[in-house]
Motif scaffolding. Structure first.
Motif, PDB file in Angstrom:
ATOM      1  N   VAL A   1       3.584  -8.883  36.316  1.00 49.37           N
ATOM      2  CA  VAL A   1       3.719  -7.535  36.606  1.00 49.37           C
ATOM      3  C   VAL A   1       2.802  -6.474  36.527  1.00 49.37           C
ATOM      4  O   VAL A   1       2.593  -5.553  37.157  1.00 49.37           O
ATOM      5  CB  VAL A   1       5.483  -7.187  35.771  1.00 49.37           C
ATOM      6  CG1 VAL A   1       5.598  -5.655  35.987  1.00 49.37           C
ATOM      7  CG2 VAL A   1       6.321  -7.972  36.604  1.00 49.37           C
TER       8      VAL A   1
ATOM      9  N   VAL B   1      -0.284  -6.655  36.420  1.00 48.72           N
ATOM     10  CA  VAL B   1      -1.502  -7.066  37.061  1.00 48.72           C
ATOM     11  C   VAL B   1      -1.612  -6.336  38.359  1.00 48.72           C
ATOM     12  O   VAL B   1      -0.858  -6.558  39.314  1.00 48.72           O
ATOM     13  CB  VAL B   1      -1.770  -8.526  37.291  1.00 48.72           C
ATOM     14  CG1 VAL B   1      -2.813  -8.994  38.238  1.00 48.72           C
ATOM     15  CG2 VAL B   1      -1.934  -9.199  36.049  1.00 48.72           C
ATOM     16  N   HIS B   2      -2.793  -5.816  38.531  1.00 49.64           N
ATOM     17  CA  HIS B   2      -2.706  -4.863  39.844  1.00 49.64           C
ATOM     18  C   HIS B   2      -3.368  -5.727  41.043  1.00 49.64           C
ATOM     19  O   HIS B   2      -3.034  -5.563  42.159  1.00 49.64           O
ATOM     20  CB  HIS B   2      -3.664  -3.409  39.745  1.00 49.64           C
ATOM     21  CG  HIS B   2      -2.900  -2.354  38.725  1.00 49.64           C
ATOM     22  ND1 HIS B   2      -2.344  -1.388  39.378  1.00 49.64           N
ATOM     23  CD2 HIS B   2      -2.470  -2.540  37.430  1.00 49.64           C
ATOM     24  CE1 HIS B   2      -1.748  -0.501  38.563  1.00 49.64           C
ATOM     25  NE2 HIS B   2      -1.730  -1.336  37.297  1.00 49.64           N
TER      26      HIS B   2
ATOM     27  N   ASP C   1       7.639 -15.631  47.061  1.00 50.03           N
ATOM     28  CA  ASP C   1       6.527 -15.918  46.017  1.00 50.03           C
ATOM     29  C   ASP C   1       5.348 -16.559  46.677  1.00 50.03           C
ATOM     30  O   ASP C   1       5.298 -17.815  46.855  1.00 50.03           O
ATOM     31  CB  ASP C   1       7.386 -16.635  44.955  1.00 50.03           C
ATOM     32  CG  ASP C   1       6.295 -16.871  43.870  1.00 50.03           C
ATOM     33  OD1 ASP C   1       5.343 -16.340  43.888  1.00 50.03           O
ATOM     34  OD2 ASP C   1       6.673 -17.551  42.768  1.00 50.03           O
TER      35      ASP C   1
ATOM     36  N   ARG D   1      -0.267 -12.195  27.870  1.00 53.28           N
ATOM     37  CA  ARG D   1       0.134 -12.655  29.269  1.00 53.28           C
ATOM     38  C   ARG D   1      -0.760 -13.563  30.097  1.00 53.28           C
ATOM     39  O   ARG D   1      -0.350 -14.585  30.546  1.00 53.28           O
ATOM     40  CB  ARG D   1       0.805 -11.237  30.082  1.00 53.28           C
ATOM     41  CG  ARG D   1       2.174 -11.178  29.732  1.00 53.28           C
ATOM     42  CD  ARG D   1       2.507  -9.818  30.665  1.00 53.28           C
ATOM     43  NE  ARG D   1       3.183  -8.846  29.910  1.00 53.28           N
ATOM     44  CZ  ARG D   1       4.780  -9.049  29.402  1.00 53.28           C
ATOM     45  NH1 ARG D   1       5.138  -9.930  29.647  1.00 53.28           N
ATOM     46  NH2 ARG D   1       5.056  -8.204  28.562  1.00 53.28           N
TER      47      ARG D   1
ATOM     48  N   ILE E   1      12.839  -4.838  38.368  1.00 55.20           N
ATOM     49  CA  ILE E   1      12.236  -6.283  38.581  1.00 55.20           C
ATOM     50  C   ILE E   1      12.733  -7.273  38.720  1.00 55.20           C
ATOM     51  O   ILE E   1      12.781  -8.365  39.196  1.00 55.20           O
ATOM     52  CB  ILE E   1      11.117  -6.313  37.292  1.00 55.20           C
ATOM     53  CG1 ILE E   1      10.219  -5.258  37.457  1.00 55.20           C
ATOM     54  CG2 ILE E   1      10.411  -7.575  37.234  1.00 55.20           C
ATOM     55  CD1 ILE E   1       9.141  -4.882  36.289  1.00 55.20           C
TER      56      ILE E   1
ATOM     57  N   ARG F   1      10.912 -12.134  44.076  1.00 54.94           N
ATOM     58  CA  ARG F   1      11.774 -13.364  43.693  1.00 54.94           C
ATOM     59  C   ARG F   1      12.639 -13.126  42.130  1.00 54.94           C
ATOM     60  O   ARG F   1      11.847 -12.938  41.119  1.00 54.94           O
ATOM     61  CB  ARG F   1      10.710 -14.560  43.498  1.00 54.94           C
ATOM     62  CG  ARG F   1      11.281 -15.949  42.760  1.00 54.94           C
ATOM     63  CD  ARG F   1       9.976 -16.951  42.692  1.00 54.94           C
ATOM     64  NE  ARG F   1      10.743 -18.167  42.164  1.00 54.94           N
ATOM     65  CZ  ARG F   1      10.035 -19.420  42.021  1.00 54.94           C
ATOM     66  NH1 ARG F   1       8.815 -19.212  42.253  1.00 54.94           N
ATOM     67  NH2 ARG F   1      10.683 -20.364  41.770  1.00 54.94           N
TER      68      ARG F   1
ATOM     69  N   ASP G   1      -2.732  -3.233  33.686  1.00 53.34           N
ATOM     70  CA  ASP G   1      -2.549  -1.937  33.008  1.00 53.34           C
ATOM     71  C   ASP G   1      -2.749  -2.370  31.608  1.00 53.34           C
ATOM     72  O   ASP G   1      -2.537  -3.407  31.164  1.00 53.34           O
ATOM     73  CB  ASP G   1      -0.799  -1.890  32.866  1.00 53.34           C
ATOM     74  CG  ASP G   1      -0.397  -1.278  34.312  1.00 53.34           C
ATOM     75  OD1 ASP G   1      -1.302  -0.283  34.917  1.00 53.34           O
ATOM     76  OD2 ASP G   1       0.586  -1.627  34.758  1.00 53.34           O
TER      77      ASP G   1
ATOM     78  N   LYS H   1      10.581 -13.289  33.689  1.00 53.27           N
ATOM     79  CA  LYS H   1       9.859 -12.685  35.020  1.00 53.27           C
ATOM     80  C   LYS H   1       9.104 -11.492  34.321  1.00 53.27           C
ATOM     81  O   LYS H   1       7.977 -11.582  34.573  1.00 53.27           O
ATOM     82  CB  LYS H   1      10.658 -12.071  35.875  1.00 53.27           C
ATOM     83  CG  LYS H   1       9.951 -11.727  37.220  1.00 53.27           C
ATOM     84  CD  LYS H   1      10.882 -11.213  38.313  1.00 53.27           C
ATOM     85  CE  LYS H   1      10.124 -10.745  39.054  1.00 53.27           C
ATOM     86  NZ  LYS H   1      10.971 -10.085  40.398  1.00 53.27           N
ATOM     87  N   HIS H   2       9.431 -10.830  33.255  1.00 57.65           N
ATOM     88  CA  HIS H   2       8.692  -9.918  32.704  1.00 57.65           C
ATOM     89  C   HIS H   2       9.651  -9.547  31.324  1.00 57.65           C
ATOM     90  O   HIS H   2      10.885  -9.722  31.283  1.00 57.65           O
ATOM     91  CB  HIS H   2       8.572  -8.552  33.307  1.00 57.65           C
ATOM     92  CG  HIS H   2       7.323  -7.581  32.862  1.00 57.65           C
ATOM     93  ND1 HIS H   2       6.282  -8.069  32.695  1.00 57.65           N
ATOM     94  CD2 HIS H   2       7.556  -6.343  32.883  1.00 57.65           C
ATOM     95  CE1 HIS H   2       5.578  -7.141  32.007  1.00 57.65           C
ATOM     96  NE2 HIS H   2       6.154  -5.806  32.357  1.00 57.65           N
ATOM     97  N   ASN H   3       8.957  -8.806  30.237  1.00 55.98           N
ATOM     98  CA  ASN H   3       9.511  -8.501  29.206  1.00 55.98           C
ATOM     99  C   ASN H   3       8.948  -7.605  28.401  1.00 55.98           C
ATOM    100  O   ASN H   3       7.988  -7.154  28.957  1.00 55.98           O
ATOM    101  CB  ASN H   3       9.619  -9.712  28.044  1.00 55.98           C
ATOM    102  CG  ASN H   3       8.571  -9.908  27.797  1.00 55.98           C
ATOM    103  OD1 ASN H   3       7.373  -9.626  27.687  1.00 55.98           O
ATOM    104  ND2 ASN H   3       8.611 -11.088  26.835  1.00 55.98           N
TER     105      ASN H   3
ATOM    106  N   HIS I   1       6.497   1.499  41.047  1.00 49.91           N
ATOM    107  CA  HIS I   1       5.780   0.960  40.035  1.00 49.91           C
ATOM    108  C   HIS I   1       4.240   0.801  40.609  1.00 49.91           C
ATOM    109  O   HIS I   1       3.937   0.427  41.612  1.00 49.91           O
ATOM    110  CB  HIS I   1       6.141  -0.701  39.672  1.00 49.91           C
ATOM    111  CG  HIS I   1       6.064  -1.089  38.550  1.00 49.91           C
ATOM    112  ND1 HIS I   1       4.674  -1.695  38.505  1.00 49.91           N
ATOM    113  CD2 HIS I   1       6.387  -1.392  37.402  1.00 49.91           C
ATOM    114  CE1 HIS I   1       4.508  -2.025  37.157  1.00 49.91           C
ATOM    115  NE2 HIS I   1       5.390  -1.962  36.461  1.00 49.91           N
ATOM    116  N   ALA I   2       3.381   0.926  39.838  1.00 51.09           N
ATOM    117  CA  ALA I   2       1.997   0.653  40.149  1.00 51.09           C
ATOM    118  C   ALA I   2       1.394  -0.699  40.485  1.00 51.09           C
ATOM    119  O   ALA I   2       0.622  -0.459  41.621  1.00 51.09           O
ATOM    120  CB  ALA I   2       0.932   1.451  39.026  1.00 51.09           C
ATOM    121  N   SER I   3       1.954  -1.568  39.810  1.00 50.86           N
ATOM    122  CA  SER I   3       1.185  -2.797  40.237  1.00 50.86           C
ATOM    123  C   SER I   3       2.445  -3.926  40.858  1.00 50.86           C
ATOM    124  O   SER I   3       1.903  -4.904  41.360  1.00 50.86           O
ATOM    125  CB  SER I   3       0.713  -3.349  38.985  1.00 50.86           C
ATOM    126  OG  SER I   3       1.608  -3.611  37.808  1.00 50.86           O
ATOM    127  N   TYR I   4       3.609  -3.779  40.477  1.00 53.87           N
ATOM    128  CA  TYR I   4       4.572  -4.500  41.089  1.00 53.87           C
ATOM    129  C   TYR I   4       5.171  -4.167  42.379  1.00 53.87           C
ATOM    130  O   TYR I   4       5.845  -3.279  42.618  1.00 53.87           O
ATOM    131  CB  TYR I   4       5.664  -4.548  39.917  1.00 53.87           C
ATOM    132  CG  TYR I   4       6.858  -5.534  40.284  1.00 53.87           C
ATOM    133  CD1 TYR I   4       6.849  -6.888  40.274  1.00 53.87           C
ATOM    134  CD2 TYR I   4       8.124  -4.872  40.891  1.00 53.87           C
ATOM    135  CE1 TYR I   4       7.888  -7.512  40.647  1.00 53.87           C
ATOM    136  CE2 TYR I   4       8.970  -5.619  41.379  1.00 53.87           C
ATOM    137  CZ  TYR I   4       9.301  -7.212  41.357  1.00 53.87           C
ATOM    138  OH  TYR I   4      10.125  -7.909  41.643  1.00 53.87           O
TER     139      TYR I   4
END
Lengths: 589, 184
Positions: B90, B92-93, A309, B39, A149, A154, B31, A128-130, A183-186
């Motif tokens: 994650v 992406v704003h 999602d 990504r 996260i 999801r 970001d 999902k993220h790393n 979190h700014a974007s999540y």
């Protein structure tokens, strides 16, 4: 507030602060500082696996059965690459994992150092993220963010790659606080749009042939979501079917339960999906194993889709009322709005629909011809189910992938969520044995059974050694047909019964193998002895490898063949499945 | 659904797209962290979306934000998926489909090297002037022009330069921004 410590200590402290009690891992050069930090504490218990893939599946089983994130710790290079299958599996099935991978020191990154690999590059598309942490200042934030996260929105796997010099570096650690997690974007959306939910309830109130089609999202939304699903089903009186991933969210013992849908789903569930006028999809994603031919999928229904999602909505099937949100919150709202409009289920309005469903049910699509000379795999699962019902213990089932998995889904019944662990999206053979280990770690007093095939189980067989080491009394129930049964079935269907490499010419003696590992082995090939042998397995306080020799060429039915819509499902009394699929369908899986 | 089954010789229920493809310009606020471009690009390649043009640069240094302008050609259904899939990342704003939103301006910059002497050289200069191209390097037998505009303007300038001694071209890719007072 902030406390000075090394990066390695931060990892352990963050795990403790996140409430992690168990992690699954395997040490190696780059991970040694973290292992050293772990050695000096008691809170986090480490389970030493035999292969990193095993660690990831254990963490998946652990997560799926508890609702908590599963945590994995592996070394750089091969440690990380071995974890890739489990990470992908967790991504496909939306399982929250945090996988900490060690990395060579930052100064060596990019030099093709010993046991170096581009872990964030390799795992970018299977997580999902790393993160690659190159500065000790970022480590506490990244560790806490990884848990945030992995477990919200999801759920999914998150990798944190930590170079060895960062593990040694000293920095300031701080505890997880909501402040650091803003979190700014999540920002996953959890509350469904009330207007959309109202529109959905209005549609449900007018439905004459409704069906709930539920999925893994209900399980992921927590046990309350399952409670609310039951309540909503009771309020409405609608039939309920579920995907493979959603089994247990609705009790199989409830008369409104239709069985699983999809390629190997029941006749009644698939026909009801095809003929319904209102489909309420809660936490499922219109996977290709469910829809079959997309253009012939439930052609006359209005569709409501609840999913956390947004990208799941309208991806495969166009829906009329999309609702982005957490299944539990949306179910709560649906119940509230339904109650505000009526106190009556739509019993009368949908009585003809139920009558129709009963005629489909009467077909008995899960029936099979039993035998008194050879053990039928379906019967073996039914006997296992009956035997476990008498147990006082909580029962958890994991599976590998293939025919046995589908038979388990059809013939083992679940009344509670989080009791069924299987690899749905990725279809990973070798999932079940390590997943069972993970479940047993989380639930030491429960009865944990891996329903397996003799081919799948050999993919991660070595984890039996882990079970023995930690005295985890998992039961591995192998339906041994000496074939990769599902592959063999497809070869019958599509390839003129030319069995290219789908049979096992050399199998281990599973009884001796179990003994070699320090577990117990049981073999059974006589139907008359099966019940006693199952009892012996259940009575044994330790890991058991149970080798059930079953009918070799049994087909897994019912089945929606490729290229066919739901209403052209193959039923069990079909003698020759080789003649069913036409030229067009052969090209499809 | 407009998808239908085709015997493709490949696995799964493959569907043939019957929707027409469209060219859309997306603006993606992200970001500015290591790997963000990988990504975004990885998502396009993994899911089989086509990138026509991609421009990325940090736009707000203090907040470490970058703006990615990406031009894609896809069916309307896929365009919606591209936007939603990008939003799942994650870091992406925000993602704006500028083409769908309608009111935006776009520009591209190109550096164009043209070699020639005599009449060709004079004609080159005359055309460059008409296209408001600036000379940013000159030798006795060559020019490097800087030309800015919509991609089709640059395309026509390049087409005109080709017979006059075009040597090579480098283009920045598209930068696009919404019109009016509102920001993204």
């Amino acid at each position: 507030m902030a406390e000075k410590m090394t990066g390695a200590e931060m990892v352990i402290q963050a795990l403790a602060d996140q409430g992690v009690e168990h992690i699954f891992g395997y040490p190696g050069g780059a991970a040694l500082p973290i292992y050293d930090a772990m050695f000096q504490q008691d809170f986090v218990q480490h389970i030493l696996v035999r292969h990193e893939q095993g660690a990831t599946h254990m963490a998946e089983g652990y997560a799926r059965s508890t609702g908590k994130p599963g945590v994995v710790l592996v070394t750089s290079g091969p440690g990380a690459t071995n974890a890739v299958t489990g990470l992908t599996d967790a991504l496909m099935d939306s399982i929250p994992l945090v996988c900490i991978t060690a990395q060579v020191p930052t100064t060596l990154i990019g030099t093709d150092g010993f046991q170096e690999c581009d872990t964030v590059g390799i795992t970018r598309s299977c997580t999902k993220h790393n993160y690659l942490v190159k500065d000790i200042k970022d480590l506490p934030r990244v560790l806490h963010e990884a848990f945030h996260i992995a477990t919200t929105g999801r759920p999914g796997p998150v990798v944190v790659d930590i170079p060895k010099d960062i593990q040694f570096a000293v920095g300031e650690y701080y505890k997880p606080e909501s402040e650091t997690l803003r979190h700014a974007s999540y920002r996953p959306r959890v509350d469904g749009d009330v207007k959309a939910i109202e529109a959905a309830v209005d549609l449900m109130l007018k439905a004459e042939r409704p069906i709930f089609y539920t999925g893994g999202g209900v399980i992921n939304a927590g046990p309350e979501a399952s409670e609310n699903l039951r309540e909503l089903a009771e309020l409405t009186g609608f039939p309920v079917t579920s995907t493979l991933m959603g089994l247990g969210a609705f009790p199989a013992s409830n008369p409104q339960w239709m069985g699983m849908l999809g390629m190997h789903g029941t006749y009644e569930a698939n026909l009801a999906m095809h003929d319904c006028d209102v489909m309420i999809n809660i936490g499922a994603r219109f996977d290709d194993r469910i829809t079959g031919r997309v253009d012939a999928f439930s052609p006359n229904s209005r569709k409501i889709h609840v999913d956390i999602d947004p990208s799941s909505i309208n991806k495969i099937v166009r829906v009329d009322i999309p609702i982005v949100g957490d299944c539990n919150r949306v179910l709560e709202e649906m119940i509230r709005i339904w109650r505000s409009k009526t106190n009556q289920p739509r019993t009368e309005a949908i009585a003809p629909w139920w009558k129709q469903i009963e005629t489909w049910r009467a077909v008995g699509s899960l029936n099979f011809k039993n035998s008194d000379t050879v053990i039928k795999p379906q019967w073996a699962i039914q006997r296992l189910y009956e035997a476990t019902k008498k147990q006082q213990k909580d029962v958890f089932i994991t599976t590998e992938v293939g025919q046995h998995q589908m038979w388990a889904a059809q013939h083992f019944h679940f009344d509670k969520p989080n009791r069924w662990m299987t690899s749905g999206g990725l279809g990973t053979m070798g999932y079940g044995l390590p997943a069972a280990v993970g479940v047993q770690v989380a639930h030491p007093d429960a009865l944990v059974i891996d329903i397996a095939g003799e081919a799948s189980v050999q993919m991660t067989m070595q984890e039996l050694s882990t079970a023995v080491q930690y005295r985890l009394p998992i039961k591995i129930f192998i339906l041994n047909n000496e074939r990769m049964g599902m592959v063999r079935q497809w070869q019958d269907l599509l390839h003129g019964s030319r069995y290219a490499h789908s049979y096992s010419e050399s199998l281990p003696d599973f009884v001796k193998l179990a003994e070699a590992y320090g577990g117990k082995g049981i073999r059974c090939e006589n139907p008359a002895e099966l019940d006693a042998a199952i009892a012996e397995m259940l009575d044994y306080d330790g890991p058991v490898l149970f080798d059930v020799i079953v009918e070799k060429d049994e087909n897994c039915l019912p089945m929606i063949p490729s290229g066919k819509p739901h209403n052209e499902i193959i039923l069990p009394d079909t003698a020759n499945i080789g003649s069913i699929i036409d030229e067009k369908g052969r090209a499809l899986v | 659904m407009n998808a239908h089954l085709q015997p493709t010789g490949s696995a799964y229920f493959l569907t043939q797209e019957t929707q027409q493809t469209e060219r859309h310009t997306l603006s993606v606020l992200v970001d500015n962290e290591p790997g963000i471009l990988a990504r975004v690009v990885g998502l396009f390649s993994a899911r089989g979306y086509n990138i026509e043009s991609l421009t990325v640069s940090e736009t707000e240094h203090g907040r470490r934000l970058s703006r990615i302008t990406v031009v894609v050609i896809a069916t309307p259904k896929t365009l919606v998926q591209i936007k939603l899939q990008l939003e799942r990342l994650v870091p992406v704003h925000r993602v704006h489909d500028l083409t769908a939103e309608g009111n935006y301006v776009e520009r591209e910059l190109a550096l164009i090297k043209v070699k020639g002497t005599g009449d060709h050289r004079a004609e080159t200069l005359r055309l460059a002037d008409a296209f408001r191209a600036h000379i940013i390097d000159a030798t006795v037998e060559s020019f490097v022009f800087e030309v800015t505009g919509k991609p089709d303007k640059i395309d026509s300038f390049i087409a005109l330069m080709t017979p006059l001694g075009l040597v090579e071209v480098v283009r920045t890719g598209l930068a696009a921004i919404g019109r009016g007072a509102e920001g993204m």
